[in-house]
Design a protein around this motif. Structure first.
Motif, PDB file in Angstrom:
ATOM      1  N   GLU A   1       0.890  -1.162   0.000  1.00  0.00           N
ATOM      2  CA  GLU A   1       0.000   0.000   0.000  1.00  0.00           C
ATOM      3  C   GLU A   1       0.931   1.215   0.000  1.00  0.00           C
ATOM      4  OE1 GLU A   1      -3.603   0.026   0.437  1.00  0.00           O
ATOM      5  OE2 GLU A   1      -3.455  -2.115  -0.042  1.00  0.00           O
ATOM      6  N   LEU A   2       0.967   1.956  -1.103  1.00  0.00           N
ATOM      7  CA  LEU A   2       1.977   2.989  -1.308  1.00  0.00           C
ATOM      8  C   LEU A   2       1.481   4.371  -0.911  1.00  0.00           C
ATOM      9  CD1 LEU A   2       4.677   4.044  -2.362  1.00  0.00           C
ATOM     10  CD2 LEU A   2       3.663   4.069  -4.661  1.00  0.00           C
ATOM     11  N   GLY A   3       1.939   4.851   0.235  1.00  0.00           N
ATOM     12  CA  GLY A   3       1.666   6.224   0.642  1.00  0.00           C
ATOM     13  C   GLY A   3       2.786   7.135   0.174  1.00  0.00           C
ATOM     14  N   ILE A   4       2.426   8.256  -0.440  1.00  0.00           N
ATOM     15  CA  ILE A   4       3.437   9.202  -0.918  1.00  0.00           C
ATOM     16  C   ILE A   4       3.126  10.592  -0.366  1.00  0.00           C
ATOM     17  CG2 ILE A   4       4.007   7.930  -3.017  1.00  0.00           C
ATOM     18  CD1 ILE A   4       2.162   9.818  -4.562  1.00  0.00           C
ATOM     19  N   GLY A   5       4.202  11.353  -0.112  1.00  0.00           N
ATOM     20  CA  GLY A   5       4.032  12.695   0.422  1.00  0.00           C
ATOM     21  C   GLY A   5       5.316  13.484   0.325  1.00  0.00           C
ATOM     22  N   ARG A   6       5.237  14.756   0.686  1.00  0.00           N
ATOM     23  CA  ARG A   6       6.381  15.647   0.554  1.00  0.00           C
ATOM     24  C   ARG A   6       7.144  15.823   1.857  1.00  0.00           C
ATOM     25  NH1 ARG A   6       3.713  21.346  -1.011  1.00  0.00           N
ATOM     26  NH2 ARG A   6       2.721  19.978  -2.533  1.00  0.00           N
ATOM     27  N   GLY A   7       6.519  15.516   3.018  1.00  0.00           N
ATOM     28  CA  GLY A   7       7.138  15.769   4.320  1.00  0.00           C
ATOM     29  C   GLY A   7       6.522  16.990   4.965  1.00  0.00           C
ATOM     30  N   SER A   8       6.275  16.892   6.255  1.00  0.00           N
ATOM     31  CA  SER A   8       5.566  17.969   6.938  1.00  0.00           C
ATOM     32  C   SER A   8       6.464  18.911   7.731  1.00  0.00           C
ATOM     33  CB  SER A   8       4.524  17.367   7.895  1.00  0.00           C
ATOM     34  OG  SER A   8       5.155  16.532   8.855  1.00  0.00           O
ATOM     35  N   LEU A   9       7.722  18.505   7.961  1.00  0.00           N
ATOM     36  CA  LEU A   9       8.607  19.318   8.791  1.00  0.00           C
ATOM     37  C   LEU A   9       9.833  19.729   7.985  1.00  0.00           C
ATOM     38  CD1 LEU A   9       8.970  20.522  11.581  1.00  0.00           C
ATOM     39  CD2 LEU A   9      10.089  18.411  12.303  1.00  0.00           C
ATOM     40  N   SER A  10       9.985  21.035   7.763  1.00  0.00           N
ATOM     41  CA  SER A  10      11.056  21.537   6.907  1.00  0.00           C
ATOM     42  C   SER A  10      12.441  21.216   7.448  1.00  0.00           C
ATOM     43  CB  SER A  10      10.910  23.050   6.723  1.00  0.00           C
ATOM     44  OG  SER A  10      10.972  23.721   7.983  1.00  0.00           O
ATOM     45  N   ALA A  11      12.579  21.120   8.782  1.00  0.00           N
ATOM     46  CA  ALA A  11      13.895  20.842   9.368  1.00  0.00           C
ATOM     47  C   ALA A  11      14.433  19.497   8.911  1.00  0.00           C
ATOM     48  CB  ALA A  11      13.805  20.895  10.894  1.00  0.00           C
ATOM     49  N   GLU A  12      13.568  18.483   8.826  1.00  0.00           N
ATOM     50  CA  GLU A  12      14.017  17.154   8.390  1.00  0.00           C
ATOM     51  C   GLU A  12      14.561  17.218   6.971  1.00  0.00           C
ATOM     52  OE1 GLU A  12      11.561  13.707   9.082  1.00  0.00           O
ATOM     53  OE2 GLU A  12      10.416  14.772  10.622  1.00  0.00           O
ATOM     54  N   LEU A  13      13.849  17.894   6.089  1.00  0.00           N
ATOM     55  CA  LEU A  13      14.284  17.990   4.703  1.00  0.00           C
ATOM     56  C   LEU A  13      15.518  18.870   4.580  1.00  0.00           C
ATOM     57  CD1 LEU A  13      10.773  18.495   3.053  1.00  0.00           C
ATOM     58  CD2 LEU A  13      11.987  16.352   3.488  1.00  0.00           C
ATOM     59  N   GLY A  14      15.610  19.872   5.445  1.00  0.00           N
ATOM     60  CA  GLY A  14      16.754  20.771   5.414  1.00  0.00           C
ATOM     61  C   GLY A  14      18.066  20.078   5.706  1.00  0.00           C
ATOM     62  N   TYR A  15      18.038  19.055   6.559  1.00  0.00           N
ATOM     63  CA  TYR A  15      19.263  18.303   6.846  1.00  0.00           C
ATOM     64  C   TYR A  15      19.806  17.613   5.599  1.00  0.00           C
ATOM     65  CZ  TYR A  15      18.302  19.039  11.819  1.00  0.00           C
ATOM     66  OH  TYR A  15      18.078  19.607  13.054  1.00  0.00           O
ATOM     67  N   PHE A  16      18.947  17.405   4.610  1.00  0.00           N
ATOM     68  CA  PHE A  16      19.378  16.794   3.358  1.00  0.00           C
ATOM     69  C   PHE A  16      19.701  17.852   2.299  1.00  0.00           C
ATOM     70  CE2 PHE A  16      17.216  13.450   5.565  1.00  0.00           C
ATOM     71  CZ  PHE A  16      17.856  12.274   5.184  1.00  0.00           C
ATOM     72  N   GLY A  17      19.716  19.111   2.725  1.00  0.00           N
ATOM     73  CA  GLY A  17      20.060  20.183   1.805  1.00  0.00           C
ATOM     74  C   GLY A  17      18.932  20.609   0.898  1.00  0.00           C
ATOM     75  N   ILE A  18      17.700  20.291   1.270  1.00  0.00           N
ATOM     76  CA  ILE A  18      16.548  20.651   0.447  1.00  0.00           C
ATOM     77  C   ILE A  18      15.806  21.798   1.119  1.00  0.00           C
ATOM     78  CG2 ILE A  18      14.376  19.858  -0.563  1.00  0.00           C
ATOM     79  CD1 ILE A  18      15.591  17.049  -0.608  1.00  0.00           C
ATOM     80  N   GLY A  19      15.854  22.967   0.527  1.00  0.00           N
ATOM     81  CA  GLY A  19      15.196  24.139   1.081  1.00  0.00           C
ATOM     82  C   GLY A  19      13.694  24.091   0.888  1.00  0.00           C
ATOM     83  N   ALA A  20      12.994  24.837   1.718  1.00  0.00           N
ATOM     84  CA  ALA A  20      11.535  24.815   1.676  1.00  0.00           C
ATOM     85  C   ALA A  20      10.992  25.235   0.318  1.00  0.00           C
ATOM     86  CB  ALA A  20      10.981  25.723   2.772  1.00  0.00           C
ATOM     87  N   ASP A  21      11.697  26.139  -0.374  1.00  0.00           N
ATOM     88  CA  ASP A  21      11.195  26.615  -1.662  1.00  0.00           C
ATOM     89  C   ASP A  21      11.264  25.550  -2.745  1.00  0.00           C
ATOM     90  OD1 ASP A  21      13.965  26.650  -1.536  1.00  0.00           O
ATOM     91  OD2 ASP A  21      14.168  28.356  -2.908  1.00  0.00           O
ATOM     92  N   ALA A  22      12.145  24.556  -2.563  1.00  0.00           N
ATOM     93  CA  ALA A  22      12.302  23.505  -3.569  1.00  0.00           C
ATOM     94  C   ALA A  22      11.358  22.331  -3.353  1.00  0.00           C
ATOM     95  CB  ALA A  22      13.743  22.994  -3.576  1.00  0.00           C
ATOM     96  N   VAL A  23      10.765  22.242  -2.170  1.00  0.00           N
ATOM     97  CA  VAL A  23       9.980  21.058  -1.812  1.00  0.00           C
ATOM     98  C   VAL A  23       8.781  20.831  -2.727  1.00  0.00           C
ATOM     99  CG1 VAL A  23       8.529  20.026  -0.015  1.00  0.00           C
ATOM    100  CG2 VAL A  23      10.746  21.012   0.579  1.00  0.00           C
ATOM    101  N   PRO A  24       7.923  21.823  -2.956  1.00  0.00           N
ATOM    102  CA  PRO A  24       6.739  21.558  -3.791  1.00  0.00           C
ATOM    103  C   PRO A  24       7.094  21.051  -5.189  1.00  0.00           C
ATOM    104  CG  PRO A  24       6.494  23.639  -2.630  1.00  0.00           C
ATOM    105  CD  PRO A  24       7.916  23.211  -2.433  1.00  0.00           C
TER     106      PRO A  24
END
Length: 342
Positions: free
Chosen positions: A109-132
């Motif tokens: 059952e494949l759930g997909i999403g972008r992530g709800s907390l910017s800090a987690e994504l930021g540790y991977f070098g992905i800024g909030a503006d690039a997420v969408p």
């Protein structure tokens, strides 16, 4: 729309795999025991959240852990809820999905999403503006890849040129997909794209989301998923008495809350305004239900009806709740609720 509880709601398991204070190997071993029990009891699926750099989620590679769940179970379906496509190259994500579907015998059952907390994504070098943009492109590529054939795509973040897709999922035309949201507009996207829905929040608020889903689905010529699951997430503790249930739920919720707030506190970010800071507040907001079997049964069925949901995502293990407590709740849900719809 009228409140209509389905004649036979479906029951699944949701898990953060949040830190319980023990060695992660021991914790995972207990989760596998819980998954085995839920498989025997007839639960539909085991859904695992993906989090990073936080004790709120030790299942940093959901597909890796779920492959172990698949080997310990026979009927229980498995899947990330959600797989953070923002952090994956979509081709790699597609290949992992195919492998898990094959290893599980077609139970993904494949759930997909972008992530709800910017800090987690930021540790991977992905800024909030690039997420969408990254998520939008990655989801398009994964859905296209699941159809098979050669894959070509040109976007701002990803470019693929005639990639031979030598792997295919076992399920046809593709594994069921899921979206986790509390927003009516996202529910509309899920309905238009044949996805299932997972929601958390007060049942009256969730009703706005499920109503939006149904309304959009009525407009859609191609219904996609013929029997969509509209999920309602609840943390559940059943005890021999109300006092007993509260006595084990309260410290477990406190531990879970500390893990949830970890990255907010570390980064000086305000926690969500609707986050319940005590078990009592969590019960009031309907995030958590604790009590006797009869009380929990009536509360859950009532909330499902008000929410317009037909799938209960049971979070049976959270914080430092003992395995025995989680197993007791699982067995009681089966005997006191699930069997009544057989």
């Amino acid at each position: 729309m009228k409140n209509v509880l389905p004649s036979k709601p479906t029951f699944g398991i949701f898990d953060h795999l949040d830190d319980d204070g023990r060695d992660i190997g021991l914790q995972c071993a207990d989760r596998l025991k819980l998954a085995e029990a839920c498989d025997h009891l007839g639960f539909y699926a085991y859904h695992l959240a993906e989090h990073h750099c936080t004790p709120h989620g030790r299942g940093v590679s959901p597909n890796l852990f779920l492959s172990s769940v698949a080997q310990r179970t026979r009927q229980l379906r498995v899947g990330p809820l959600v797989m953070l496509l923002t952090l994956y190259h979509p081709l790699r994500a597609f290949e992992e999905i195919c492998m898990l579907d094959r290893l599980s015998g077609g139970r993904v059952e494949l759930g997909i999403g972008r992530g709800s907390l910017s800090a987690e994504l930021g540790y991977f070098g992905i800024g909030a503006d690039a997420v969408p943009g990254r998520y939008s492109e990655a989801s398009e590529i994964v859905i296209a890849a699941l159809k098979g054939g050669k894959l070509s795509y040109r976007g701002r973040h990803f470019e693929l040129n005639s990639v031979p897709l030598t792997l295919r999922p076992r399920q046809r035309p593709r594994p069921p997909t899921w979206v986790a949201t509390n927003r009516p507009e996202s529910a509309g996207w899920a309905a238009a794209n044949g996805a299932n829905l997972a929601c958390v929040g007060h049942s009256s608020s969730v009703r706005k989301v499920t109503d939006a889903f149904r309304a959009k689905r009525e407009e859609t010529t191609d219904k996609g998923n013929p029997s969509p699951l509209l999920g309602l997430l609840r943390m559940i503790v059943i005890g021999r008495s109300d006092t007993h249930a509260y006595s084990i739920a309260a410290p477990a919720y406190e531990t879970w809350l500390k893990s949830f707030k970890f990255l907010y506190d570390l980064n000086g970010m305000p926690t969500p305004p609707n986050l319940p800071l005590t078990l009592e507040a969590a019960i009031e907001s309907e995030l958590c239900i604790a009590g006797t079997a009869a009380f929990v049964r009536d509360a859950l069925l009532g909330q499902l009806e008000v929410a317009g949901a037909n799938y209960l995502l049971c979070q049976l293990a959270f914080g430092d709740l003992p395995l025995e407590a989680s197993l007791y709740t699982a067995v009681t849900i089966h005997s006191e609720i699930m069997t009544r719809f057989d």
